[in-house]
Write a protein that holds these residues in place. Structure first.
Motif, mmCIF file in Angstrom:
data_model
loop_
_atom_site.group_PDB
_atom_site.id
_atom_site.type_symbol
_atom_site.label_atom_id
_atom_site.label_comp_id
_atom_site.label_asym_id
_atom_site.label_seq_id
_atom_site.Cartn_x
_atom_site.Cartn_y
_atom_site.Cartn_z
ATOM 1 N N ASN A 227 27.113 41.912 14.979
ATOM 2 C CA ASN A 227 26.817 40.821 15.915
ATOM 3 C C ASN A 227 26.290 41.374 17.240
ATOM 4 N N GLY B 157 35.905 33.413 10.649
ATOM 5 C CA GLY B 157 35.190 34.609 11.121
ATOM 6 C C GLY B 157 34.586 35.378 9.956
ATOM 7 N N ASP B 158 35.017 36.649 9.834
ATOM 8 C CA ASP B 158 34.446 37.491 8.775
ATOM 9 C C ASP B 158 35.446 37.707 7.650
ATOM 10 N N ASP C 262 25.356 36.164 10.925
ATOM 11 C CA ASP C 262 25.407 35.009 10.012
ATOM 12 C C ASP C 262 24.823 35.375 8.656
ATOM 13 N N LYS D 208 39.651 53.312 8.465
ATOM 14 C CA LYS D 208 39.332 53.662 9.861
ATOM 15 C C LYS D 208 39.784 55.083 10.191
ATOM 16 N N LYS E 157 42.222 48.688 5.505
ATOM 17 C CA LYS E 157 41.304 48.868 6.632
ATOM 18 C C LYS E 157 41.759 50.050 7.508
ATOM 19 N N HIS F 50 23.734 37.604 16.658
ATOM 20 C CA HIS F 50 24.597 36.663 15.948
ATOM 21 C C HIS F 50 23.959 36.170 14.641
ATOM 22 N N ASP G 116 37.821 41.259 4.268
ATOM 23 C CA ASP G 116 37.386 41.265 5.673
ATOM 24 C C ASP G 116 36.204 42.239 5.797
ATOM 25 N N VAL G 117 35.200 41.856 6.581
ATOM 26 C CA VAL G 117 34.036 42.729 6.765
ATOM 27 C C VAL G 117 34.376 43.748 7.857
ATOM 28 N N ASN G 118 34.210 45.001 7.546
ATOM 29 C CA ASN G 118 34.525 46.026 8.550
ATOM 30 C C ASN G 118 33.494 46.039 9.685
ATOM 31 N N ASP G 119 34.021 46.187 10.868
ATOM 32 C CA ASP G 119 33.197 46.298 12.084
ATOM 33 C C ASP G 119 32.127 45.215 12.184
ATOM 34 N N PHE G 120 32.498 44.073 11.795
ATOM 35 C CA PHE G 120 31.522 42.964 11.813
ATOM 36 C C PHE G 120 31.035 42.676 13.228
ATOM 37 N N LYS G 121 31.967 42.815 14.170
ATOM 38 C CA LYS G 121 31.608 42.552 15.565
ATOM 39 C C LYS G 121 30.411 43.418 15.989
ATOM 40 N N ARG H 39 36.323 30.565 2.782
ATOM 41 C CA ARG H 39 36.078 31.376 3.971
ATOM 42 C C ARG H 39 37.298 31.166 4.846
HETATM 43 N N1 LIG Z 1 27.617 35.763 13.444
HETATM 44 C C1 LIG Z 1 28.814 35.220 13.368
HETATM 45 N N2 LIG Z 1 29.860 35.804 13.934
HETATM 46 C C2 LIG Z 1 31.086 35.287 13.832
HETATM 47 C C3 LIG Z 1 31.279 34.057 13.169
HETATM 48 N N3 LIG Z 1 32.606 33.759 13.239
HETATM 49 C C4 LIG Z 1 33.196 34.745 13.906
HETATM 50 N N4 LIG Z 1 32.288 35.679 14.274
HETATM 51 C C5 LIG Z 1 32.498 36.915 14.992
HETATM 52 O O1 LIG Z 1 33.026 37.850 14.081
HETATM 53 C C6 LIG Z 1 33.650 38.864 14.818
HETATM 54 C C7 LIG Z 1 34.900 39.311 14.112
HETATM 55 O O2 LIG Z 1 35.308 40.446 14.770
HETATM 56 P P1 LIG Z 1 36.703 41.135 14.574
HETATM 57 O O3 LIG Z 1 37.704 40.100 14.140
HETATM 58 O O4 LIG Z 1 37.001 41.897 15.824
HETATM 59 O O5 LIG Z 1 36.459 42.066 13.371
HETATM 60 P P2 LIG Z 1 35.573 43.325 13.104
HETATM 61 O O6 LIG Z 1 34.516 43.565 14.132
HETATM 62 O O7 LIG Z 1 35.071 43.195 11.711
HETATM 63 O O8 LIG Z 1 36.634 44.444 13.241
HETATM 64 P P3 LIG Z 1 37.526 44.973 12.080
HETATM 65 O O9 LIG Z 1 37.966 43.775 11.300
HETATM 66 O O10 LIG Z 1 38.657 45.654 12.762
HETATM 67 O O11 LIG Z 1 36.666 45.850 11.275
HETATM 68 C C8 LIG Z 1 33.906 38.290 16.230
HETATM 69 O O12 LIG Z 1 33.066 38.966 17.134
HETATM 70 C C9 LIG Z 1 33.487 36.851 16.115
HETATM 71 O O13 LIG Z 1 32.851 36.387 17.310
HETATM 72 C C10 LIG Z 1 30.145 33.424 12.593
HETATM 73 O O14 LIG Z 1 30.237 32.348 11.990
HETATM 74 N N5 LIG Z 1 28.949 34.033 12.724
#
Ligand SMILES: Nc1nc2c(ncn2[C@@H]2O[C@H](COP(=O)(O)OP(=O)(O)OP(=O)(O)O)[C@@H](O)[C@H]2O)c(=O)[nH]1
Length: 384
Positions: A253, A287-288, A262, A357, A353, A258, A245-250, A284
């Motif tokens: 974005n 999400g992330d 990607d 954190k 994770k 976005h 899982d990617v940390n703090d991916f949100k 995959r």
């Molecule tokens: N750019 C992009 N964003 C995506 C895609 N699929 C899902 N997301 C976003 O990925 C984010 C995943 O966020 P979270 O599940 O909260 O995870 P996180 O921010 O990595 O938080 P932690 O896992 O706790 O580190 C969400 O905001 C989704 O909207 C995609 O195909 N492309």
């Protein structure tokens, strides 16, 4: 037809229809054409020759008065050619020689009629008119009634003999048309089948693949993992499942857009592909999140040979991306189900994770080592 590979045009009509001297004699026997019949016809020859031009003129006057026949004949030159051909035919008919050449000419007429689209009704009506004109001519000149009747009966038989030959080629040519169109529709059907197969393959491929990263789609993870587990069980080999899982991916974005998100997901996908062997299953998860099935691989090997190299590989493209990674091993003593193994790897990832954190300044090497019995599966954090 001839031997395979031989073209239709390599054979004469007679050869195609297998009409031999023997077959000609056989037909003459069937129509009871006797030597006397032939003699009577030959004796009437002078009468016919004398009236030939007038008879053929009359025949074509009658023929061209039928609009559809006039349309088929088309022009004066064709009419001239037809007149000559008709004269030759009548002369041949009264020569009394019904040999291979004679038969071949009759067969050719069937072919030509078919080719120019004269239907059988028009052909038969023309035969009828010609026969009626010849009967009138002969009746006019043969005074002896008995002889006249016998001559007309003989003529009738030869006409029937001719008609069967013309129909033979007619029917054969219709049959080969049917055969050709059957082959065409078969070819069409098989090319269509190929197209459908190709398209189905493409669609299956599309359904199996995640378009953003090019890895397999989560839809097939359960099914695929179950297959890996069965194969491992047969060979008594361990299987490891790596959950990423990617940390703090949100954050990426939200702060960079976005598209940048990607780009990061693609970079992770590409690093995964780079370090995976052909036999590994790379998915995959959504999400992330990503899941990698490593056959014939225990937890330690998964850590050293896979996860560490993956972090290094990703680092080449993205220095600020941190992955949380959980590894779950099953086998060779006993084997978990696909669902249970995914849940174990997921929870290992969460544990890793959580630790990152709570202590984000530490890198992976400084993290407290997890006891093997602390969690079902070792939780690992990869941090840069
Ligand atoms: N750019 C992009 N964003 C995506 C895609 N699929 C899902 N997301 C976003 O990925 C984010 C995943 O966020 P979270 O599940 O909260 O995870 P996180 O921010 O990595 O938080 P932690 O896992 O706790 O580190 C969400 O905001 C989704 O909207 C995609 O195909 N492309």
């Amino acid at each position: 037809m001839g031997p395979p590979g031989m073209k239709q045009t390599d054979l004469t009509l007679l050869e195609q229809l297998r009409i031999t001297e023997f077959e000609i004699e056989n037909r003459q026997r069937l129509f009871m054409i006797s030597d006397e019949d032939v003699r009577l016809i030959v004796e009437a020859r002078s009468i016919v020759e004398a009236g030939l031009d007038a008879l053929v003129d009359r025949f074509y006057d009658l023929q061209t008065s039928v609009p559809e026949i006039a349309l088929l004949i088309g022009d004066a030159e064709t009419l001239g050619r037809l007149r000559n051909a008709q004269k030759r035919y009548i002369s041949d008919l009264f020569s009394g020689v019904y040999d291979i050449d004679y038969v071949n000419n009759r067969l050719r007429i069937g072919l030509v009629h078919k080719r120019i689209g004269v239907d059988t009704t028009l052909y038969l009506s023309a035969v009828y008119i010609l026969k009626a004109l010849l009967s009138d001519l002969l009746s006019e000149h043969i005074v002896d009634l008995n002889r006249r009747a016998k001559t007309l009966a003989a003529l009738e038989k030869v006409f029937l003999f001719d008609i069967t030959l013309v129909f033979e080629t007619y029917i054969r040519s219709l049959l080969s048309e049917i055969e050709t169109s059957r082959k065409k529709s078969e070819q069409y059907a098989s090319s269509l089948e190929e197209k459908v197969k190709d398209r189905t393959r493409q669609l299956e491929q599309m359904a199996r693949t995640d378009p953003l990263t090019g890895l397999f789609s989560v839809r097939y993870l359960d099914e695929s993992l179950t297959r890996y587990l069965r194969a491992a069980e047969r060979r008594l080999e361990p299987v490891s499942l790596v959950y990423i899982d990617v940390n703090d991916f949100k954050e990426f974005n939200d702060s960079q857009g976005h598209q940048r998100g990607d780009e990061i997901l693609r970079a992770v996908g590409s690093a995964i592909r780079q370090v995976s062997r052909a036999e590994d299953g790379c998915f995959r998860y959504g999400g992330d999140e990503f899941c990698i099935i490593l056959p014939n691989c225990d937890r330690e090997q998964a850590q050293k040979n896979y996860c560490d190299r993956l972090v290094e590989e990703l680092d080449k493209a993205e220095q600020n991306v941190v992955l949380s990674i959980g590894i779950a091993q099953t086998g060779p003593e006993s084997y978990a189900s696909a669902t249970a193994l995914i849940a174990q790897a997921d929870s290992a990832m969460y544990q890793s994770k959580a630790e990152f954190k709570s202590c984000p300044q530490l890198d992976g090497a400084e993290l407290p080592a997890l006891e093997a019995d602390q969690v079902t599966d070792e939780a690992l954090l990869k941090q840069k």
